[in-house]
Design a protein around this motif. Sequence first.
Motif, short mmCIF file in Angstrom:
data_model
loop_
_atom_site.label_atom_id
_atom_site.label_comp_id
_atom_site.label_asym_id
_atom_site.label_seq_id
_atom_site.Cartn_x
_atom_site.Cartn_y
_atom_site.Cartn_z
N ALA A 79 -1.76 9.75 5.34
CA ALA A 79 -0.55 9.19 4.70
C ALA A 79 -0.60 7.69 4.43
O ALA A 79 0.14 6.91 3.76
CB ALA A 79 0.61 9.37 5.40
N THR A 80 -1.56 7.06 4.99
CA THR A 80 -1.97 5.48 5.10
C THR A 80 -3.23 5.13 4.87
O THR A 80 -4.09 5.93 5.30
CB THR A 80 -1.52 4.88 6.34
OG1 THR A 80 -0.18 5.46 6.81
CG2 THR A 80 -1.73 3.41 6.31
N TRP A 81 -3.39 4.16 3.93
CA TRP A 81 -4.61 3.49 3.76
C TRP A 81 -4.53 2.05 3.68
O TRP A 81 -3.47 1.45 3.45
CB TRP A 81 -5.26 3.87 2.21
CG TRP A 81 -5.42 5.37 2.01
CD1 TRP A 81 -6.73 6.04 1.95
CD2 TRP A 81 -4.40 6.26 1.60
NE1 TRP A 81 -6.31 7.30 1.92
CE2 TRP A 81 -5.02 7.57 1.54
CE3 TRP A 81 -3.12 6.29 1.51
CZ2 TRP A 81 -4.58 8.88 1.30
CZ3 TRP A 81 -2.32 7.41 1.05
CH2 TRP A 81 -3.14 8.70 0.92
N TYR A 82 -5.70 1.42 3.91
CA TYR A 82 -5.30 -0.15 4.37
C TYR A 82 -6.37 -0.91 3.27
O TYR A 82 -6.50 -2.12 3.44
CB TYR A 82 -5.98 -0.55 5.61
CG TYR A 82 -5.10 0.13 6.81
CD1 TYR A 82 -3.87 -0.55 7.03
CD2 TYR A 82 -5.45 1.43 7.29
CE1 TYR A 82 -3.24 0.08 8.04
CE2 TYR A 82 -4.62 1.87 8.29
CZ TYR A 82 -3.46 1.30 8.53
OH TYR A 82 -2.40 1.78 9.45
N ASP A 83 -6.80 -0.30 2.12
CA ASP A 83 -7.45 -1.13 0.82
C ASP A 83 -7.16 -0.04 -0.23
O ASP A 83 -7.33 0.94 -0.19
CB ASP A 83 -8.82 -1.63 1.30
CG ASP A 83 -9.62 -0.39 1.36
OD1 ASP A 83 -10.17 0.25 0.66
OD2 ASP A 83 -9.85 -0.04 2.73
N THR A 84 -7.43 -0.83 -1.25
CA THR A 84 -7.35 -0.03 -2.59
C THR A 84 -8.26 0.98 -2.85
O THR A 84 -8.12 2.10 -3.34
CB THR A 84 -7.19 -0.83 -3.88
OG1 THR A 84 -6.13 -1.79 -3.70
CG2 THR A 84 -6.88 -0.34 -5.26
N SER A 85 -9.53 0.47 -2.31
CA SER A 85 -10.83 1.49 -2.89
C SER A 85 -10.64 2.75 -2.14
O SER A 85 -10.93 3.91 -2.67
CB SER A 85 -11.93 0.65 -2.50
OG SER A 85 -12.13 0.32 -1.15
N SER A 86 -10.26 2.59 -0.90
CA SER A 86 -10.36 3.99 0.02
C SER A 86 -9.25 4.96 -0.70
O SER A 86 -9.34 6.23 -0.76
CB SER A 86 -9.76 3.58 1.54
OG SER A 86 -10.77 2.89 2.02
N PHE A 87 -7.79 4.17 -1.00
CA PHE A 87 -6.89 4.79 -1.74
C PHE A 87 -7.57 5.74 -2.96
O PHE A 87 -7.50 6.89 -3.24
CB PHE A 87 -5.69 4.41 -1.96
CG PHE A 87 -4.57 4.90 -2.71
CD1 PHE A 87 -3.94 6.03 -2.03
CD2 PHE A 87 -4.58 4.55 -4.02
CE1 PHE A 87 -2.97 6.46 -2.97
CE2 PHE A 87 -3.72 5.38 -4.81
CZ PHE A 87 -2.84 6.31 -4.22
N LEU A 88 -8.02 4.97 -3.85
CA LEU A 88 -8.51 5.47 -5.09
C LEU A 88 -9.72 6.47 -4.95
O LEU A 88 -9.87 7.61 -5.75
CB LEU A 88 -9.01 4.28 -5.94
CG LEU A 88 -8.08 3.45 -6.52
CD1 LEU A 88 -9.03 1.99 -7.23
CD2 LEU A 88 -7.09 4.06 -7.20
#
Length: 218
Positions: free
Chosen positions: A180-189
Motif C-alpha cells: 500500500a506504500t511506495w517511496y518513489d515514483t519509479s517503484s510505484f510505476l
Amino acid sequence: MSTVIKYKNSQDQYITEQQAQQLSFYHKLFIESSELKKVETYREGELKGGIYYLSTSENATTVLTSLGAALNWSMASNKQVTGGYTVWEYRTYDQSLQVNPEYYKVVTDSNDKMIASVTYDTATGNAKSAFKTFYFGGQPVPDDDSDVFFEEDAQVSFLFDDAGVVERIDMNVEYVNNQATWYDTSSFLNQASEFISELMTTDQVTYFTNVLPLVPNF
C-alpha cells in the motif's frame, strides 16, 4: 441573508449537530447563499480556528480581528473555476496579523473532493511541496472474473517534498501485491503497472506524479 449550518466529522462526512457534540473533533460549516463562507474547527468542544472564505470586498486582517487572531485561521481568497475544477488560495497569519511566508492552493472537483494541495513561496511564487489524490472508487477491479468493484473511498495519494519530488505514495487498498506504500515514483510505476494501465490515463499519471500543473487538464 440566511445562513445554513452543517457539521462534518474528521472523515469529511456530514453529521448531525447532536453527533458532532459527542465527538472530540468536528467542523461546523456556515453556508450563505449556497456558498461556503466559514468552517469552524472544534477540539474537545473548544473553537480552535478554521477557514474563512473572503469575498472580494473583504479585508483579511479586518476579518481576522473580528474572528480572533489568536486562533488558527486560514483566509481563503481568489476563487477560480476552470475546467470543472475549483481553486482557492489559502493564507495564514501570525498573532501580529502578519502573513506567513508560504501559502497554498487547493483544487477540488465537481464532487467537492480535494484533488490537489500545492504550497507556494510567498516571496518567489514558486511551487514547493504538494499533495495530490487520485480517486478510483467504484471502478471494476482489473482482471477480476467476478465483476468486483473497488470500494467507493478507494484512492491513491502522492506526497511531494519541498524540492517537488515524490517522497511517498499511499494506496488505501492493498491491491498491488498486498502493498500500500511506495517511496518513489519509479517503484510505484513498475509494481503497480497493471493498476495504472487499467485505471489511469497517461495524462493522469503525469499530473499526479508531478507537483505542477496545479489544475488537471482532463
